[in-house]
Every structure is written in structure tokens, then in C-alpha cells.
Motif scaffolding. Structure first.
Motif, PDB file in Angstrom:
ATOM      1  N   LEU A 180       0.641  -1.211  -0.041  1.00 57.99           N
ATOM      2  CA  LEU A 180      -0.083  -0.016   0.032  1.00 57.99           C
ATOM      3  C   LEU A 180       0.908   1.271   0.008  1.00 57.99           C
ATOM      4  O   LEU A 180       1.982   1.153   0.462  1.00 57.99           O
ATOM      5  N   ASP A 181       0.191   2.407  -0.567  1.00 56.73           N
ATOM      6  CA  ASP A 181       0.895   3.749  -0.316  1.00 56.73           C
ATOM      7  C   ASP A 181       0.881   4.037   1.251  1.00 56.73           C
ATOM      8  O   ASP A 181      -0.297   4.273   1.601  1.00 56.73           O
ATOM      9  N   GLU A 182       2.062   4.271   1.833  1.00 57.39           N
ATOM     10  CA  GLU A 182       1.865   4.486   3.147  1.00 57.39           C
ATOM     11  C   GLU A 182       1.149   6.022   3.397  1.00 57.39           C
ATOM     12  O   GLU A 182       0.690   6.064   4.543  1.00 57.39           O
ATOM     13  N   LYS A 183       1.167   6.939   2.727  1.00 55.48           N
ATOM     14  CA  LYS A 183       0.622   8.238   2.935  1.00 55.48           C
ATOM     15  C   LYS A 183      -1.143   8.168   2.786  1.00 55.48           C
ATOM     16  O   LYS A 183      -1.605   9.080   3.343  1.00 55.48           O
ATOM     17  N   THR A 184      -1.553   7.275   1.823  1.00 59.97           N
ATOM     18  CA  THR A 184      -2.914   7.421   1.715  1.00 59.97           C
ATOM     19  C   THR A 184      -3.553   6.282   2.267  1.00 59.97           C
ATOM     20  O   THR A 184      -4.729   6.131   2.434  1.00 59.97           O
ATOM     21  N   GLY A 185      -2.825   5.008   2.341  1.00 58.47           N
ATOM     22  CA  GLY A 185      -3.376   3.555   2.673  1.00 58.47           C
ATOM     23  C   GLY A 185      -4.121   2.908   1.690  1.00 58.47           C
ATOM     24  O   GLY A 185      -4.756   2.037   1.891  1.00 58.47           O
ATOM     25  N   LEU A 186      -3.886   3.448   0.153  1.00 54.06           N
ATOM     26  CA  LEU A 186      -4.644   2.841  -0.784  1.00 54.06           C
ATOM     27  C   LEU A 186      -3.451   2.103  -1.904  1.00 54.06           C
ATOM     28  O   LEU A 186      -2.323   2.139  -1.246  1.00 54.06           O
ATOM     29  N   PRO A 187      -3.914   1.409  -2.510  1.00 51.59           N
ATOM     30  CA  PRO A 187      -2.870   0.514  -3.281  1.00 51.59           C
ATOM     31  C   PRO A 187      -1.534   1.344  -3.747  1.00 51.59           C
ATOM     32  O   PRO A 187      -1.905   2.382  -4.406  1.00 51.59           O
ATOM     33  N   ALA A 188      -0.402   0.641  -3.574  1.00 55.12           N
ATOM     34  CA  ALA A 188       0.794   1.584  -4.146  1.00 55.12           C
ATOM     35  C   ALA A 188       0.790   1.567  -5.489  1.00 55.12           C
ATOM     36  O   ALA A 188       1.113   2.636  -5.993  1.00 55.12           O
ATOM     37  N   ASP A 189       0.161   0.651  -6.257  1.00 55.60           N
ATOM     38  CA  ASP A 189      -0.067   0.742  -7.854  1.00 55.60           C
ATOM     39  C   ASP A 189      -1.357   1.427  -8.161  1.00 55.60           C
ATOM     40  O   ASP A 189      -1.581   1.516  -9.302  1.00 55.60           O
ATOM     41  N   LYS A 190      -2.021   1.861  -7.106  1.00 52.96           N
ATOM     42  CA  LYS A 190      -3.236   2.555  -7.586  1.00 52.96           C
ATOM     43  C   LYS A 190      -4.244   1.671  -8.317  1.00 52.96           C
ATOM     44  O   LYS A 190      -5.405   2.003  -8.828  1.00 52.96           O
ATOM     45  N   ASP A 191      -3.791   0.424  -8.122  1.00 48.35           N
ATOM     46  CA  ASP A 191      -5.052  -0.732  -8.883  1.00 48.35           C
ATOM     47  C   ASP A 191      -5.664  -1.704  -7.808  1.00 48.35           C
ATOM     48  O   ASP A 191      -4.901  -2.597  -7.217  1.00 48.35           O
ATOM     49  N   PRO A 192      -6.767  -1.369  -7.513  1.00 52.57           N
ATOM     50  CA  PRO A 192      -7.484  -2.232  -6.580  1.00 52.57           C
ATOM     51  C   PRO A 192      -7.576  -3.536  -6.945  1.00 52.57           C
ATOM     52  O   PRO A 192      -7.763  -4.638  -6.251  1.00 52.57           O
ATOM     53  N   ARG A 193      -7.680  -3.681  -8.208  1.00 49.53           N
ATOM     54  CA  ARG A 193      -7.581  -5.425  -8.983  1.00 49.53           C
ATOM     55  C   ARG A 193      -6.495  -6.143  -8.980  1.00 49.53           C
ATOM     56  O   ARG A 193      -6.401  -7.088  -9.085  1.00 49.53           O
ATOM     57  N   SER A 194      -5.357  -5.282  -8.583  1.00 54.41           N
ATOM     58  CA  SER A 194      -4.075  -6.414  -8.432  1.00 54.41           C
ATOM     59  C   SER A 194      -4.003  -6.972  -7.007  1.00 54.41           C
ATOM     60  O   SER A 194      -4.550  -6.420  -5.954  1.00 54.41           O
ATOM     61  N   LEU A 195      -3.656  -8.346  -7.125  1.00 50.37           N
ATOM     62  CA  LEU A 195      -3.782  -9.140  -5.792  1.00 50.37           C
ATOM     63  C   LEU A 195      -2.705  -8.999  -4.958  1.00 50.37           C
ATOM     64  O   LEU A 195      -2.732  -9.492  -3.603  1.00 50.37           O
ATOM     65  N   GLY A 196      -1.591  -8.905  -5.619  1.00 52.51           N
ATOM     66  CA  GLY A 196      -0.295  -9.243  -4.612  1.00 52.51           C
ATOM     67  C   GLY A 196       0.131 -10.671  -4.520  1.00 52.51           C
ATOM     68  O   GLY A 196       0.262 -11.287  -5.913  1.00 52.51           O
ATOM     69  N   LYS A 197       0.738 -11.047  -3.522  1.00 50.99           N
ATOM     70  CA  LYS A 197       1.573 -12.307  -3.676  1.00 50.99           C
ATOM     71  C   LYS A 197       1.000 -13.142  -2.721  1.00 50.99           C
ATOM     72  O   LYS A 197       0.870 -12.705  -1.414  1.00 50.99           O
ATOM     73  N   CYS A 198       0.727 -14.473  -2.942  1.00 53.79           N
ATOM     74  CA  CYS A 198       0.418 -15.472  -1.777  1.00 53.79           C
ATOM     75  C   CYS A 198       1.564 -15.905  -0.768  1.00 53.79           C
ATOM     76  O   CYS A 198       2.829 -16.229  -1.241  1.00 53.79           O
ATOM     77  N   ILE A 199       0.881 -15.944   0.428  1.00 54.52           N
ATOM     78  CA  ILE A 199       1.947 -16.316   1.547  1.00 54.52           C
ATOM     79  C   ILE A 199       1.200 -17.479   2.161  1.00 54.52           C
ATOM     80  O   ILE A 199       1.908 -17.919   3.128  1.00 54.52           O
ATOM     81  N   SER A 200       0.238 -17.919   1.949  1.00 54.42           N
ATOM     82  CA  SER A 200      -0.460 -19.169   2.664  1.00 54.42           C
ATOM     83  C   SER A 200      -1.655 -19.645   1.800  1.00 54.42           C
ATOM     84  O   SER A 200      -2.378 -18.821   1.355  1.00 54.42           O
TER      85      SER A 200
END
Length: 463
Positions: A180-200
């Protein structure tokens, strides 16, 4: 010592821990109070959740809580519930709040329908912990995805190396982490459809539902990040498990080094359990202080009112958050559980499984032994955790061990401790209030030589 968490008391104004599901915990440095936000639960007859919008409870000491109502503004609730051509979301799930950059941030889940993997995680912000919170935007959006993708629910925040991450997901595709973007709390890439990385994700041979309800915390004393998650059926055999990593983005492994991504469900720290109870902390018609009445033999009367309530143990502890208290400088774990009394049991013939319908919030102390977390066997009631030696926990008592793969109720059995073996370096011993019996009890929590978490209770006194 005082026992403030009462069973068989479903009035939230008198017993604020009741009806708290998927609880979080936040320390507010401005008001110097604790705030626990939880899933929407509608119980109008109990004075709870008069409207959709995230209930909150406050506390001065992590022991006594007050139900404060809901915190989302009407506008935010209407926006979060809007599913377009589909019916509105009836209630919001699994919130997580933090105070950062001079504002209060509340992450919460809105799903298309119960059991759906199509959901959204919203970020709402406010000037105070009680709101009103207004939506800033969507952080994760899994609408239009199938069940192989993660579900956009159960948010939690963790930071690593100057970066802010959202941990989220469920058994649909597993647990994910996203920057996330630390300043806004929204996605760092500005895309809510991006999922990120699986950790479990669930191992292929696992028979329990999960994982879900994940949360990550960094513990400087050990140098590890810990990923907590729940497996099991929510209404009965839910549990709490953990893995660890040197990095927020993983990989997370169990005590044997097995990866939580398909190899292990993690170290099981708690599941449904039942200690012996001669005087469980309940509300009765004659006595509202949580002490059960005595019968002619001097024993507690387990059937405490006309509905036939009787002690049935603690069912399905789970979906909790690790919490570091900056005041006491101690770690806790806050989770919900279900009252195992048979009067609360509902059997689903179609699903062929039971559910226990009355749930509560519990604050447990959390300790670290040999680099792994363990939970206190009893709810936190303000005790000081003065350490005891193994010699002070000798004699006959009762104990239980949480089997890794078996999610049935764990019953306590008689145990003997004659010397310090097994309690040097890999367990914690202290005295605390006895939830099941009243008085004060000596407890032991640790990890045994087989790598299983265990609890013991010694020398309890009935009062």
C-alpha cells in the motif's frame, strides 16, 4: 481476582464482550484508550448494532469494555454496501483500524454474498476513533474472479523496511499480501484489482477449511514476522495457527520448516477445548457478578437458568489479531470464540455439522518461547504475569495438547509435574484468575518436544 468475561449473558450493554466477531484491537495514543472493531452482528433484542456500519468497543485497561455503537457514516455504509445489480451487502466484515499520520484508518470487507469469493476491501478514514468514518477508496476488489483467486476480505496491516502491506484473503486461493501507499493507505500501484503475492494456502491433503482471518505482526525481540491464521468450520471447530518468516512477504514456515504455501497449516496454538469447570464465569438470575450459585453440597450449580445453560467448554477460538500493548509493553492475542453450552448448538442437516451460535471476544496474553508464540490458557484479567519457577507448578493438575490435524474438541486430562523437565526455556509459568473455577490458578503454556502447543493448570482454588 475479578472475572469480567461472562458466559450466558447476551446483553451487550451489560456484557460488552458478547456478539463480537472477528475482533481487532487498536491503541489510540490520543485518547489513551483501546478500541476493538468487529464484524456487523444484528441482535436488536440485546441492544447491539442498531444499524449496519462496524461496531466498536472501548476500554481503559483491556479488561473492562464498553459497547460504543457503530462508526461508519450513513453515506459510507450505503456506498460500501452497493453491489450494483446485485442485492446490497447486509453487513460488513472483519475490520482492522490503526492511527497513522494523524488520522484513523479503518479497513473493512464487503462481500457479494455469504460464501462468495467476490468481495471488496474498503478504506475509510476519520478524525476520531468513534468516527464517523468516510470512505477513501477500495483497496482490494475481487469481483468477477472465480474461487481459485483470493477473496477480498479479512484485512490486516503490517510494515517492513519502510513499506506498508495489506494482508488479506481466505481459503479461496489463500492468504495474500499487497503493498500500500503509506501516505494514503490505498494501493501503491493505484490498482485495487491487483492481488499481490500469496503467502499461505491450504495443503492438498488438509481436511479442514481455510486458511482465513490472517494477521501479521513483527516482533523485534525475536526478529521474526508471525502470520496468524484460522482453519476449520467457523461455527464449531475453528482454530488459530501460526508460521513465521524473516520478511513480511514470506516465505512463512512452521516449526519443522514446512512452507505455509501448500505444505503446512502452521503451528496450532488454540482450538476448541474444555477444562474442568466447577464454577464457570456466568451470569445467573440471582447473581450478575459471574459467580455461579452453590447447591446444598457447596458445588456450583451448572444449570444456571430456565434455559438449561450448562458448561460445554470453549468452541472455535479464531479469527484474531496479535496486539502489542505500548502501555504494558506486553503482547496479546484478541479473538472470538463460541460458548459450547448445548443450548447454543444448532445442527445443520444439509451440511451435516453443528454450529454454536453465541460468540464472545477474548483477550489472551501471548508469550514467546524459543522464538514461537504461545497463548495463555485463561482470559486476560489484569494479572501482572510475575514469572514462577517450575518448582511452583508441581503436583496434580490438568492439561491439554493441541493436535496439529485433529480439530475436534480437546478435553483436559490429569497431569503430573514432578520436576523442571520440559519447562526450562520452552514454557511460561504464572498465576492468573481461573475462568472455569474462580479463585487463582497456576498455569503453564509452552511447546512440547513434539512441537505441539500445550496448556496446564495446577492448584486451582474454588471460591
Amino acid at each position: 481476582m475479578e472475572r469480567t468475561l461472562r458466559l450466558n449473558d447476551t446483553d451487550v450493554s451489560e456484557n460488552p464482550a458478547v456478539w463480537s466477531h472477528d475482533p481487532s484491537m487498536m491503541w489510540d495514543p490520543e485518547s489513551r484508550r483501546y478500541y476493538s472493531y468487529s464484524t456487523d452482528v444484528y441482535r436488536p433484542e440485546s441492544g447491539l448494532c442498531e444499524k449496519r456500519g462496524i461496531p466498536v468497543r472501548s476500554s481503559d485497561d483491556l479488561v473492562h469494555f464498553k459497547y460504543e455503537g457503530t462508526v461508519l457514516s450513513q453515506k459510507a455504509a450505503e456506498e460500501g454496501a452497493d453491489n450494483g445489480d446485485y442485492p446490497e451487502t447486509e453487513g460488513f466484515w472483519a475490520p482492522f483500524a490503526e492511527y497513522v499520520h494523524g488520522e484513523y484508518r479503518l479497513y473493512y470487507s464487503a462481500t457479494k454474498a455469504f460464501g462468495s469469493s467476490e468481495s471488496r476491501i474498503w478504506l475509510a478514514v476519520a478524525d476520531g476513533p468513534l468516527g464517523p468514518f468516510e470512505n477513501r477508496g477500495v483497496v482490494v476488489d475481487t469481483w468477477g474472479t472465480d474461487d481459485t483467486y483470493p477473496n477480498g476480505i479479512d484485512p490486516h496491516i503490517v510494515r517492513d523496511g519502510g513499506k506498508c502491506f495489506l494482508v488479506y484473503g481466505s481459503f479461496f486461493g489463500g492468504i495474500y499480501i499487497k503493498e500500500l501507499d503509506e501516505k494514503t493507505g490505498l494501493p501503491a500501484d493505484k490498482d485495487p484489482r491487483s492481488l499481490g503475492k500469496c503467502i499461505s494456502r491450504k495443503p492438498d491433503d488438509a481436511t479442514s477449511d481455510g486458511p482465513e482471518g490472517a494477521a501479521v505482526i513483527y516482533v523485534p525481540e525475536t526478529g521474526y514476522f508471525y502470520l496468524f491464521q484460522s482453519y476449520g468450520w467457523l461455527g464449531d471447530d475453528y482454530d488459530i495457527r501460526v508460521g513465521r518468516s524473516r520478511h513480511a512477504e514470506g516465505p512463512y514456515t512452521d516449526v519443522d520448516g514446512a512452507d505455509l504455501r501448500g505444505e503446512s497449516m502452521g503451528l496450532k496454538l488454540a482450538g476448541s477445548y474444555c477444562f474442568r469447570a466447577e464454577n464457570p464465569c456466568v451470569k445467573t438470575d440471582e447473581n450478575a457478578d459471574g459467580n455461579a450459585d452453590r447447591n446444598a453440597d457447596g458445588n456450583a450449580d451448572r444449570n444456571t437458568d430456565e434455559n438449561g445453560w450448562e458448561w460445554g467448554g470453549i468452541r472455535g477460538p479464531g479469527h484474531g489479531v496479535p496486539f502489542y500493548d505500548p502501555v504494558s509493553k506486553r503482547y496479546f492475542f484478541v479473538h472470538h470464540f463460541r460458548d459450547g453450552a448445548s443450548v447454543n448448538r444448532v445442527y445443520d442437516e444439509e451440511e451435516q455439522r453443528a454450529s454454536y451460535t453465541v460468540h464472545y471476544m477474548m483477550v489472551r496474553p501471548m508469550f514467546f518461547v524459543d522464538g514461537w508464540p504461545v497463548f495463555g490458557p485463561e482470559p486476560y484479567q489484569g494479572e501482572k504475569f510475575e514469572p514462577l519457577s517450575p518448582e511452583e507448578a508441581k503436583g496434580t493438575g490438568e492439561g491439554l495438547t493441541f493436535a496439529a490435524a485433529d480439530n475436534r474438541m480437546t478435553f483436559s486430562g490429569e497431569t503430573e509435574m514432578e520436576d523442571a523437565e520440559g519447562c526450562t526455556g520452552n514454557c511460561v509459568i504464572y498465576r492468573c484468575p481461573d475462568f472455569e473455577n474462580g479463585g487463582t490458578v497456576t498455569v503453564v503454556t509452552g511447546i512440547d518436544n513434539s512441537g505441539l502447543a500445550y496448556w496446564k493448570k495446577f492448584m486451582y482454588s474454588i471460591v
